[in-house]
Design a protein around this motif. Structure first.
Motif, mmCIF file in Angstrom:
data_model
loop_
_atom_site.group_PDB
_atom_site.id
_atom_site.type_symbol
_atom_site.label_atom_id
_atom_site.label_comp_id
_atom_site.label_asym_id
_atom_site.label_seq_id
_atom_site.Cartn_x
_atom_site.Cartn_y
_atom_site.Cartn_z
ATOM 1 N N THR A 155 0.853 -1.190 0.000
ATOM 2 C CA THR A 155 0.000 0.000 0.000
ATOM 3 C C THR A 155 0.887 1.238 0.000
ATOM 4 O O THR A 155 1.815 1.353 0.811
ATOM 5 N N VAL A 156 0.590 2.146 -0.926
ATOM 6 C CA VAL A 156 1.363 3.384 -1.055
ATOM 7 C C VAL A 156 0.454 4.575 -0.780
ATOM 8 O O VAL A 156 -0.602 4.722 -1.405
ATOM 9 N N ALA A 157 0.847 5.411 0.159
ATOM 10 C CA ALA A 157 0.135 6.660 0.436
ATOM 11 C C ALA A 157 0.763 7.766 -0.402
ATOM 12 O O ALA A 157 1.970 8.005 -0.310
ATOM 13 N N VAL A 158 -0.040 8.409 -1.232
ATOM 14 C CA VAL A 158 0.432 9.507 -2.072
ATOM 15 C C VAL A 158 -0.108 10.813 -1.506
ATOM 16 O O VAL A 158 -1.317 11.016 -1.422
ATOM 17 N N LEU A 159 0.795 11.696 -1.115
ATOM 18 C CA LEU A 159 0.422 12.991 -0.563
ATOM 19 C C LEU A 159 0.635 14.070 -1.619
ATOM 20 O O LEU A 159 1.766 14.407 -1.964
ATOM 21 N N GLY A 160 -0.449 14.570 -2.153
ATOM 22 C CA GLY A 160 -0.394 15.626 -3.157
ATOM 23 C C GLY A 160 -0.715 15.127 -4.546
ATOM 24 O O GLY A 160 -0.077 14.198 -5.039
ATOM 25 N N LEU A 161 -1.695 15.760 -5.190
ATOM 26 C CA LEU A 161 -2.110 15.403 -6.547
ATOM 27 C C LEU A 161 -1.957 16.571 -7.515
ATOM 28 O O LEU A 161 -1.683 16.368 -8.693
ATOM 29 N N ALA A 162 -2.141 17.792 -7.029
ATOM 30 C CA ALA A 162 -1.992 18.976 -7.875
ATOM 31 C C ALA A 162 -0.559 19.077 -8.381
ATOM 32 O O ALA A 162 0.377 18.594 -7.745
ATOM 33 N N PHE A 163 -0.384 19.753 -9.518
ATOM 34 C CA PHE A 163 0.965 19.845 -10.079
ATOM 35 C C PHE A 163 1.876 20.733 -9.246
ATOM 36 O O PHE A 163 3.101 20.658 -9.347
ATOM 37 N N LYS A 164 1.283 21.583 -8.395
ATOM 38 C CA LYS A 164 2.046 22.432 -7.477
ATOM 39 C C LYS A 164 1.120 22.793 -6.324
ATOM 40 O O LYS A 164 -0.102 22.628 -6.414
ATOM 41 N N PRO A 165 1.656 23.302 -5.204
ATOM 42 C CA PRO A 165 0.789 23.676 -4.086
ATOM 43 C C PRO A 165 -0.026 24.929 -4.374
ATOM 44 O O PRO A 165 0.270 25.680 -5.308
ATOM 45 N N ASP A 166 -1.068 25.139 -3.574
ATOM 46 C CA ASP A 166 -1.940 26.317 -3.652
ATOM 47 C C ASP A 166 -2.740 26.387 -4.942
ATOM 48 O O ASP A 166 -3.077 27.473 -5.421
ATOM 49 N N THR A 167 -3.039 25.239 -5.529
ATOM 50 C CA THR A 167 -3.933 25.175 -6.681
ATOM 51 C C THR A 167 -4.629 23.824 -6.672
ATOM 52 O O THR A 167 -4.132 22.871 -6.064
ATOM 53 N N ASP A 168 -5.780 23.758 -7.345
ATOM 54 C CA ASP A 168 -6.464 22.470 -7.502
ATOM 55 C C ASP A 168 -6.247 21.904 -8.907
ATOM 56 O O ASP A 168 -6.908 20.964 -9.316
ATOM 57 N N ASP A 169 -5.304 22.463 -9.636
ATOM 58 C CA ASP A 169 -5.055 22.090 -11.033
ATOM 59 C C ASP A 169 -4.215 20.812 -11.108
ATOM 60 O O ASP A 169 -3.125 20.738 -10.528
ATOM 61 N N VAL A 170 -4.713 19.812 -11.821
ATOM 62 C CA VAL A 170 -3.967 18.554 -11.983
ATOM 63 C C VAL A 170 -3.542 18.328 -13.427
ATOM 64 O O VAL A 170 -3.060 17.243 -13.775
ATOM 65 N N ARG A 171 -3.688 19.337 -14.278
ATOM 66 C CA ARG A 171 -3.314 19.159 -15.678
ATOM 67 C C ARG A 171 -1.829 18.821 -15.816
ATOM 68 O O ARG A 171 -0.973 19.549 -15.337
ATOM 69 N N ASP A 172 -1.550 17.680 -16.448
ATOM 70 C CA ASP A 172 -0.187 17.202 -16.654
ATOM 71 C C ASP A 172 0.602 17.067 -15.354
ATOM 72 O O ASP A 172 1.828 17.129 -15.349
ATOM 73 N N ALA A 173 -0.102 16.869 -14.243
ATOM 74 C CA ALA A 173 0.582 16.702 -12.955
ATOM 75 C C ALA A 173 1.334 15.378 -12.917
ATOM 76 O O ALA A 173 0.857 14.378 -13.465
ATOM 77 N N PRO A 174 2.499 15.340 -12.271
ATOM 78 C CA PRO A 174 3.224 14.070 -12.140
ATOM 79 C C PRO A 174 2.381 12.957 -11.525
ATOM 80 O O PRO A 174 2.554 11.785 -11.858
ATOM 81 N N SER A 175 1.456 13.320 -10.632
ATOM 82 C CA SER A 175 0.623 12.299 -9.980
ATOM 83 C C SER A 175 -0.199 11.493 -10.978
ATOM 84 O O SER A 175 -0.480 10.314 -10.749
ATOM 85 N N LEU A 176 -0.578 12.110 -12.087
ATOM 86 C CA LEU A 176 -1.405 11.416 -13.078
ATOM 87 C C LEU A 176 -0.631 10.332 -13.824
ATOM 88 O O LEU A 176 -1.225 9.393 -14.355
ATOM 89 N N ILE A 177 0.675 10.472 -13.880
ATOM 90 C CA ILE A 177 1.542 9.431 -14.451
ATOM 91 C C ILE A 177 1.923 8.426 -13.374
ATOM 92 O O ILE A 177 1.897 7.210 -13.572
ATOM 93 N N LEU A 178 2.260 8.948 -12.207
ATOM 94 C CA LEU A 178 2.824 8.132 -11.136
ATOM 95 C C LEU A 178 1.826 7.118 -10.581
ATOM 96 O O LEU A 178 2.148 5.917 -10.448
ATOM 97 N N ILE A 179 0.625 7.552 -10.249
ATOM 98 C CA ILE A 179 -0.330 6.663 -9.580
ATOM 99 C C ILE A 179 -0.701 5.460 -10.437
ATOM 100 O O ILE A 179 -0.659 4.314 -9.950
ATOM 101 N N PRO A 180 -1.056 5.623 -11.729
ATOM 102 C CA PRO A 180 -1.334 4.431 -12.534
ATOM 103 C C PRO A 180 -0.139 3.485 -12.638
ATOM 104 O O PRO A 180 -0.318 2.256 -12.675
ATOM 105 N N MET A 181 1.073 4.025 -12.680
ATOM 106 C CA MET A 181 2.249 3.165 -12.758
ATOM 107 C C MET A 181 2.455 2.376 -11.459
ATOM 108 O O MET A 181 2.853 1.216 -11.489
ATOM 109 N N LEU A 182 2.172 2.988 -10.325
ATOM 110 C CA LEU A 182 2.251 2.271 -9.054
ATOM 111 C C LEU A 182 1.213 1.152 -9.009
ATOM 112 O O LEU A 182 1.488 0.035 -8.540
#
Length: 433
Positions: A315-342
């Motif tokens: 089980t992996v806990a991922v802290l942070g999905l937005a591409f940077k802090p202080d925004t709700d923007d996930v466009r091209d965020a690393p999390s969108l690549i990382l989570i499916p690969m995990l």
């Protein structure tokens, strides 16, 4: 001065709110009726610090309003801004100008008296002249000028960036339009913000060039971070040393899992495409794009190695999905690549972000969504910091460790001091240290 802002997205909404704060009368037009209704009630559909309070104040003072029809707003306007979306065009990397030209066609019949049409949207070189050509074809009788006025706003600090800019860039070659744009930004020039007036082509290209250069700094320090690990150096010490050089500067020299967001990926791609079509390929910028894409993919392997070589059944806990802090923007965020690969490697992913869950949830199937960092860490074998939100910096690492089943902490943003993490009982991995 009356302003019509066409587009109530990120750029349009921030710009409209700030112009109204200057004292100008702003009408913001968008076809999304639900969004317009929310904005009329003072509810902001995006997360951007200070934007809601700015909007509420200027709604109360009658300096800003919102509509779905542009006719009356354009007819009364001295200045019409185009702030519609210009996403990456599928297939060739160019900015898709469909919404820009659609807005031009719709506003043309309503032009009344001398009017400046200015592009806030990020557009390809030559777009301002193409807008001018189309408007003349539709309304040969109209008295207007077309300018380029690109924005340089950082998500998370857009209000400050707008009101305290390094520079205001105006692409303009018509004297009346130049005078109007200088009047528009007078509240900023009174505080010594420079207004730089250049040709329209130069303004359009400068926007792409600025973002490509910043993206290049990020990819540069990411590669240096990998070299630091190989030779036993500390990337943060290296970044501090080179950033102290006034010719380089310390901004954007922070290693991590690669850049994302609404601007850098699409603007780098568009600049590459423009250069290739001009038969002047930018090999350096093309490599920046390659380095960034490979960087995001490599992060899953880094986490897998930290977890002992396998993520199967973990089980992996991922802290942070937005591409940077202080925004709700996930466009091209690393999390969108990382989570499916995990997940492909057999991991169960528990994720938390203070503001970006709503945007990320439809994209990241199979993810367990949590309401706090500590909840995400419950029973986790590995915790990964992907976005450097301030609340993660303030986490009690001993409490975090106590919630976990395992002891691996992978810090992709170098939020914690290694000795601090290890004292809390973690097997700690960071970037370039």
């Amino acid at each position: 001065m009356n302003i019509c802002m066409i587009g109530a997205g990120y750029v349009g909404l921030v710009s409209a709110a700030c112009f109204s704060e200057f004292g100008w009368k702003v009408t913001c037009v968008d076809k999304d009726a639900d969004k317009i209704e929310q904005l009329r009630r003072g509810r902001v559909p995006i997360y951007e610090p200070r934007l809601e309070e700015l909007l509420e104040r200027n709604l109360r003072n009658g300096r800003i309003d919102f509509r779905t029809e542009l006719g009356a707003a354009v007819g009364a306007a001295d200045l019409v801004f185009l702030a519609v979306g210009t996403p990456m065009r599928r297939g060739d990397g160019h900015a898709d100008l469909t919404f820009v030209f659609q807005a031009v066609e719709e506003l043309a019949p309503h032009l009344n008296g001398f009017t400046v049409i200015a592009t806030k949207s990020t557009v390809a070189v030559g777009t301002s002249r193409e807008i001018e050509r189309r408007l003349k074809a539709i309304r040969p009788d109209a008295d207007f000028a077309v300018c380029s006025n690109p924005e340089f706003l950082r998500e998370g600090s857009a209000i400050y960036d707008f009101t305290h800019p390094d520079r205001v860039l105006v692409g303009c070659d018509e004297p009346r339009a130049r005078a109007l744009m200088e009047r528009l930004y007078k509240p900023l020039t009174l505080r010594n913000a420079p207004v730089i007036v250049v040709s329209r082509e130069s303004a359009e290209l400068a926007k792409y060039s600025a973002n490509a250069f910043l993206a290049m700094k990020i990819s540069f320090i990411n590669e240096i971070a990998d070299l630091c690990e190989a030779v036993g150096a500390d990337v943060q010490e290296v970044a501090t040393a080179i950033g102290a050089d006034g010719r380089i500067g310390n901004k954007f020299l922070h290693p991590g899992p690669g850049y994302g967001g609404s601007c850098f990926p699409k603007d780098v791609a568009a600049l590459i495409r423009t250069a290739r079509e001009a038969r002047q390929p930018l090999s350096l910028i093309e490599q920046v794009q390659t380095v960034n894409s490979e960087r995001k993919i490599a992060m899953a392997g880094r986490i897998e190695r930290a977890a002992g070589g396998s993520l199967a059944g973990k089980t992996v806990a991922v802290l942070g999905l937005a591409f940077k802090p202080d925004t709700d923007d996930v466009r091209d965020a690393p999390s969108l690549i990382l989570i499916p690969m995990l997940q492909e490697r057999g991991a169960v992913v528990r994720a938390y972000d203070p503001h970006a869950r709503e945007n990320a949830e439809p994209i990241l199937a199979g993810t367990v969504w949590c309401g706090s960092a500590l909840e995400a860490a419950e029973g986790a074998d590995v915790t990964v910091v992907v976005t450097e939100w301030n609340e993660f910096r303030a986490l009690d690492l001993k409490r975090l460790k106590a919630r976990m089943r395992g002891d691996v902490l992978v810090d992709l943003r170098n939020v914690y001091l290694p000795e601090q993490a290890r004292a809390a009982g973690f097997t700690y991995a960071s970037i370039g240290r």
